[in-house]
Design a protein around this motif. Structure first.
Motif, PDB file in Angstrom:
ATOM      1  N   SER A   1     -46.831  40.272  15.497  1.00  0.00           N
ATOM      2  CA  SER A   1     -46.999  40.840  16.837  1.00  0.00           C
ATOM      3  C   SER A   1     -48.436  40.525  17.243  1.00  0.00           C
ATOM      4  O   SER A   1     -49.261  40.212  16.397  1.00  0.00           O
TER       5      SER A   1
ATOM      6  N   GLU B   1     -50.732  42.552  18.034  1.00  0.00           N
ATOM      7  CA  GLU B   1     -51.640  43.494  17.349  1.00  0.00           C
ATOM      8  C   GLU B   1     -51.894  43.022  15.930  1.00  0.00           C
ATOM      9  O   GLU B   1     -53.010  43.045  15.417  1.00  0.00           O
ATOM     10  N   TRP B   2     -50.798  42.601  15.281  1.00  0.00           N
ATOM     11  CA  TRP B   2     -50.923  42.136  13.902  1.00  0.00           C
ATOM     12  C   TRP B   2     -51.880  40.950  13.834  1.00  0.00           C
ATOM     13  O   TRP B   2     -52.750  40.899  12.984  1.00  0.00           O
ATOM     14  N   LYS B   3     -51.703  40.004  14.773  1.00  0.00           N
ATOM     15  CA  LYS B   3     -52.519  38.795  14.727  1.00  0.00           C
ATOM     16  C   LYS B   3     -53.987  39.126  14.957  1.00  0.00           C
ATOM     17  O   LYS B   3     -54.881  38.628  14.284  1.00  0.00           O
ATOM     18  N   LYS B   4     -54.223  40.028  15.896  1.00  0.00           N
ATOM     19  CA  LYS B   4     -55.581  40.465  16.211  1.00  0.00           C
ATOM     20  C   LYS B   4     -56.229  41.077  14.968  1.00  0.00           C
ATOM     21  O   LYS B   4     -57.367  40.789  14.627  1.00  0.00           O
ATOM     22  N   GLN B   5     -55.442  41.924  14.288  1.00  0.00           N
ATOM     23  CA  GLN B   5     -55.995  42.645  13.141  1.00  0.00           C
ATOM     24  C   GLN B   5     -56.252  41.750  11.941  1.00  0.00           C
ATOM     25  O   GLN B   5     -57.286  41.867  11.293  1.00  0.00           O
ATOM     26  N   THR B   6     -55.287  40.880  11.617  1.00  0.00           N
ATOM     27  CA  THR B   6     -55.422  40.125  10.379  1.00  0.00           C
ATOM     28  C   THR B   6     -56.126  38.797  10.565  1.00  0.00           C
ATOM     29  O   THR B   6     -56.838  38.357   9.677  1.00  0.00           O
TER      30      THR B   6
ATOM     31  N   GLY C   1     -57.644  37.959  13.711  1.00  0.00           N
ATOM     32  CA  GLY C   1     -58.734  38.144  14.653  1.00  0.00           C
ATOM     33  C   GLY C   1     -58.634  37.254  15.878  1.00  0.00           C
ATOM     34  O   GLY C   1     -59.614  37.005  16.554  1.00  0.00           O
TER      35      GLY C   1
ATOM     36  N   GLU D   1     -56.311  36.050  19.517  1.00  0.00           N
ATOM     37  CA  GLU D   1     -55.334  36.491  20.509  1.00  0.00           C
ATOM     38  C   GLU D   1     -54.019  35.760  20.297  1.00  0.00           C
ATOM     39  O   GLU D   1     -53.974  34.653  19.779  1.00  0.00           O
ATOM     40  N   TRP D   2     -52.962  36.386  20.711  1.00  0.00           N
ATOM     41  CA  TRP D   2     -51.644  35.770  20.658  1.00  0.00           C
ATOM     42  C   TRP D   2     -51.557  34.654  21.687  1.00  0.00           C
ATOM     43  O   TRP D   2     -51.957  34.823  22.832  1.00  0.00           O
TER      44      TRP D   2
END
Lengths: 373, 665
Positions: B439, B441-446, B448, B450-451
């Motif tokens: 998702s 959010e996941w990509k941002k978190q792990t 860093g 943007e999608w």
């Protein structure tokens, strides 16, 4: 007025040095034993760690002892409700955030130190009984109405501890509380009624409240061969250890029973068998004698206490120590069933050491203050 | 001052009571004096002698582990009697070298190894613990030992039980294996089990699979025999010691609890033969619609019987160094891009969200431009104007690129997650991987970052960050087959006492139901009908990518998929997979269920480096065949005569799925 009296005698003179000497004697024997029981058995965390941690707690214990000596014990008696309440809170907290070991949750973990509130509860109970029972005089014995409050005060921590489940400590709390009430004298009719109720309750507890492992202990006590490798085995091996010490013992660190790990928990509950094996009859009787001396000195202090609270405090602490040594040595020598009760001043354990030293400090304080007259 | 005087008088009230205390102290002192005198002086000599030779020999009586049955009561894992040779170090004394010499000769073992084993055990457990030198003795070894047994004190041949896996390598990753608890594990396990179990060096524990998970149930309770022995370790009857009571005694072992699995031995057998037997690498699971696992295969496999007798170092290192990782439970421990098997899930989302209807016609050419990149179909010419049904049947990439763009990642994430992708299914077995449904959010978190919109295209065809296990996919397809019922897969049906009384029974569990009117996530029945029909055509349609696996008497529904192992240049993507080195070949997926119109079982198959999903589909065919043969034999004679074949001009295309898609800059 008090100041002038204190001036007359020095602080050091007023401390009961006989009493302190007996304690030191037991401390020394205790340290030698803990060293012997833990040395070379790295699975328990290593000699060095256990031994030095015992030394550390002993030092802290003596600090508590002298602090308690200098402070008027009546301050603690006055604060008894607060101490009792806090301790009870800690006891309940154990249920929710406590550390579990060997099937029971008894400890609060503070990182460097695991605090066992059920240990200090014993002292808190003595303090609150000293407060509550010293206000009025009942030369003819305690009646039913006078008994309600102390029994409630004994009953609450008793039930909480039994719930943990730590039946050994619960039983200890009961014994200590009841011993104090006995000392204060209970009316005969009540005694008879209570005995009858006690028998009924014990029967009820047997069938409804006791855990299987607790029942097992009772069964095994009656017939140790039921469990030749389990509880009965402990009892048998402990008897072999004690007996094999003969007159002079096998010598320091030469006890085969204890060194070969036949004895479980040899640095805590079975510390006395290590001693008996390595120092024989002489060593065993030395400890029994030191305890007897300690108790006799305590009775002497109680008699000279300046007030009732002081006397009850001494009797309460006496009953803590007495029952612990009686049950522990009794179980190790095969007179009593195996219950997890440590031997005061000798067994390894931080909370126990601190609690015992603090309560002995109270006695010293009572003794210190008798010189006021 | 007056106050103290008054108090002093008050405290005097207690004075007469101290006498009883003095008496109590005196009594206790006397009691201990007498008791210690009795133990240490009167009985001291006897007890000293006793402590020095400690003439008690303890022998462990190993508890037989519980038996593991399949759903019909067929034995999957059992125990077989064997013989072992043991040595009691306390009776060997200084003759250890000579004893080791003789025993080594009889067993064809190096004497130094024996000496080392005994010394290690002595150090760890003391001289009284019996050391096992070798188990699973052969007839010859027993014969050799019998000759020397009486010459060497402490040597003993004893009966024991060996864990036996009659299915051998079949199902090894599911059942697991047993072995001696290692020195490293011992304190960890004892901490974990607390009062429930106290393990000792030399105890056998379950080390993998169900043997490990169910160890507490399966292991039973070891018994112990305590015997008085003479100086050479032979049992004697010295009678009882009055002081110590009866020292000898036997506590019989309590056998472990038996376990009934949901697995069907015959289907398991078929699946294993069709998969590992055909040289496939990867994982396979077949289950009933309610989540009961019928077959569980991971390939390549190993023979757990080797572990029961103590695995040899060379075999062990071969197993752990095998690049195909036979010890790994690939059904839940290997997660890969699902590739085209993702498409039915995306189709469900697109239909449910109204992006398309079952009849919407979408143009699906051979490639499409999105942003500044060209996205290819695996079919050079594309598929032309098609509906969602045809898109699944033909596995069109471009159709689903468009679905990905229209849906966007948030919606895809919501649907796919609800199907259980990217979450552990919660099956009893250990080491399950959760897979991944990305998702923003996941990509941002792990990572860093943007999608990127382009990633919606990758996700829509099961590439990019998406990772799934065969089990997750089977659960997701089972949900489509059953109108949105996401079940919890399970493999343990019942735990029974040694007398076969049921102790615990495990029931099927529905985790989520998309059809539930009160549920927070709903998908209409018609949506599932459309996707189900499309998947029926994948196998039964004339142009379906798995039509090679069509059965006459029952319709299988499913979807093939290919998961890229590595990316290739644009000019290489259409080249033949089989010509590449093994570890560069694509993984083939086939996920599905059967019968297509009234699903009873679902399966997820990942054939690693098998190039095409259609190869995996052939395994599914065999599984369904064996299921029908066993549970619906009457169907075998019937012929399905359904409207499945679509009246279109047949274009000759290979019966295998075309090569996978590639992204080209």
């Amino acid at each position: 007025m008090i100041g002038s009296q204190v001036e007359g005698r020095t602080f050091l003179k007023k401390i009961d040095w006989n009493f302190a000497a007996v304690i030191v004697g037991l401390n020394i024997i205790g340290l030698i034993n803990v060293f012997s029981a833990t040395h070379g058995h790295n699975e328990m965390g290593g000699t060095d760690r256990l031994f030095w941690s015992q030394v550390f707690w002993l030092c802290v214990g003596w600090a508590f002892y002298f602090a308690a000596t200098l402070i008027d014990y009546n301050l603690f008696v006055r604060l008894a409700y607060v101490i009792y309440g806090l301790n009870l809170g800690a006891l309940v907290a154990v249920k929710f955030v406590g550390k579990t070991a060997l099937g029971a949750t008894r400890w609060l973990d503070f990182g460097f130190f695991s605090y066992q509130p059920s240990e200090s509860m014993k002292v808190a109970l003595v303090l609150i009984l000293a407060k509550v029972m010293s206000t009025k005089s009942h030369p003819e014995g305690l009646g039913l109405r006078q008994l309600i409050l102390p029994l409630v005060l004994i009953g609450i921590p008793f039930l909480v501890t039994a719930e943990q489940p730590d039946l050994g400590t619960a039983m200890m709390l009961g014994l200590i509380g009841i011993s104090i009430l006995f000392f204060l004298r209970i009316q005969r009719t009540i005694l008879i009624v209570v005995t009858v109720i006690g028998i009924v309750c014990a029967t009820g507890a047997w069938f409804f409240a006791l855990h299987d492992y607790q029942k097992d202990r009772v069964y095994t006590f009656i017939d140790p061969s039921r469990d030749p490798r389990g509880k009965g085995y402990n009892s048998i091996q402990s008897k072999i250890a004690v007996g094999s010490g003969r007159v002079f013992g096998k010598g320091f660190r030469k006890g085969t029973q204890s060194q070969l790990e036949f004895l479980p928990e040899r640095h805590t509950d079975f510390i006395y068998s290590v001693l008996s094996e390595e120092y024989g009859f002489i060593g065993s009787m030395a400890v029994v004698s030191l305890f007897a001396m300690l108790f006799l000195l305590m009775i002497g202090i109680a008699q000279k206490a300046r007030d009732k609270a002081g006397a009850i405090l001494v009797i309460g602490v006496l009953s803590i120590l007495f029952w612990h040594q009686f049950i522990n040595i009794g179980m190790v020598t095969g007179l009593l069933p195996i219950v997890g009760i440590p031997l005061p001043l000798l067994s390894y354990g931080g909370t126990n050491m601190l609690t015992i030293m603090l309560s002995l400090g109270f006695i010293s304080s009572v003794s210190y203050r008798r010189h006021m007259f | 001052m007056a106050q103290y005087v008054a108090n002093e008088h008050e405290a005097k009230e207690y004075l007469p009571r101290y006498r009883i205390l003095y008496m109590l102290i005196g009594f206790t002192f006397t009691l201990f004096f007498i008791r210690l005198w009795y133990l240490q002086i009167i009985n001291g000599a006897e007890l000293r002698a006793f402590s020095e030779q400690n003439s008690i020999k303890e022998t462990k009586i190993a508890a037989p582990r519980g038996i593991i049955y399949d759903r019909n009561g067929e034995i999957l894992v059992e125990n077989l009697p064997g013989f072992e040779v043991t040595l009691s170090p306390q009776y060997v004394g200084r003759d250890l070298e000579t004893t080791a010499e003789a025993v080594g000769k009889a067993l064809n073992m190096a004497p130094a190894t024996i000496v080392q084993m005994v010394q290690r055990s002595k150090k760890l457990n003391g001289p009284f613990r019996v050391v096992k030198l070798k188990d699973n003795l052969s007839r010859d070894e027993i014969f050799n030992l019998e000759i020397i047994k009486n010459e060497y004190a402490g040597l003993d041949i004893r009966e024991n039980v060996l864990r036996s896996y009659p299915l051998k390598a079949d199902g090894a990753q599911l059942f697991g294996y047993v072995g001696e608890v290692s020195k490293r594990q011992l304190p960890i396990l004892n901490e974990k089990y607390g009062e429930k179990l106290k393990l000792q060096q030399g105890d056998i524990i379950g080390k993998a699979g169900l043997e490990e998970i169910l160890d507490l149930d399966l292991r039973g309770k070891d018994g112990i025999s305590v015997q008085q022995v003479d100086a050479r370790g032979r049992e004697t009857q010295n009678g009882e010691s009055k002081l110590l009571g009866n020292l000898t005694g036997i506590v019989q072992a309590t056998p472990g609890n038996n376990v009934v699995l949901t697995v069907d031995k015959d289907i398991q057998d078929t699946a294993y033969r069709a998969f590992v037997g055909q040289g496939f690498i990867g994982g396979l699971v077949a289950m009933k619609s309610n989540g009961e696992v019928l077959a569980w295969v991971s390939g390549p496999s190993y023979d757990p019987n080797e572990f029961s007798t103590g695995i040899s170092g060379s075999l062990w290192s071969k197993l752990i160094n095998d690049p195909d990782r036979p010890l790994r439970n690939k059904v839940i421990q290997d997660h890969n891009s699902p590739g085209s098997t993702f498409k039915p899930l995306i189709a469900t989302a697109a239909l449910s969200e109204g992006v398309i209807t079952p009849t919407t016609i979408v143009n699906a050419p051979g490639s499409m431009r999105f942003g500044n990149r060209v996205y290819h179909d695996h079919q050079r010419g594309g598929e032309g104007n098609i509906t969602v049904s045809e898109a699944i049947e033909r596995s069109s990439n471009v159709f689903f690129y468009k679905m990905g763009i229209a849906l966007g990642i948030e919606k895809m994430f919501r649907y796919i997650s609800n199907f259980g992708i990217g979450k552990k299914t919660g099956i009893e077995l250990q080491g399950e991987r959760s897979g991944l449904m990305p998702s923003p959010e996941w990509k941002k978190q792990t990572i860093g970052e943007e999608w990127q919109p382009g990633e919606n295209l990758s996700v829509a065809i099961g590439q990019g960050f998406v990772l799934t296990t065969p089990l997750q996919m089977a659960i997701a397809y089972n949900a489509i087959a059953n109108y949105g019922k996401v079940v919890k897969p399970f493999v343990v049906r019942k735990i029974m006492s040694p007398e076969n009384k049921v102790i615990t029974e495990f029931e099927p569990k529905i985790v989520k139901d998309f059809g539930d009117p009160n549920g927070e996530f709903k998908v209409k029945r018609e949506v599932f009908d459309t996707v189900r029909e499309a998947m029926r055509r994948v196998v039964n349609g004339t142009r379906g990518t798995a039509r090679g696996s069509k059965l006459k008497f029952v319709e299988i529904a499913g979807k093939t998929g290919t998961s890229q192992v590595m990316s290739f240049a644009a000019n290489d993507i259409y080249s033949t997979c089989e010509n590449r080195p093994k570890y560069q070949r694509h993984h083939g997926w086939f996920i599905g269920y059967a019968p297509a119109d009234n699903p009873e079982i679902a399966f997820g198959i990942l054939a690693e480096h098998a190039c095409h999903g259609s190869n995996a589909a052939r395994v599914a065919k065999e599984i369904v065949q064996s299921y029908v043969a066993k549970y619906h034999p009457e169907w075998l004679t019937r012929e399905t005569d359904k409207k499945g074949t679509k009246p279109v001009i047949q274009i000759q295309t290979p019966a295998t799925e075309p090569e996978p898609e590639a992204e080209v800059d």
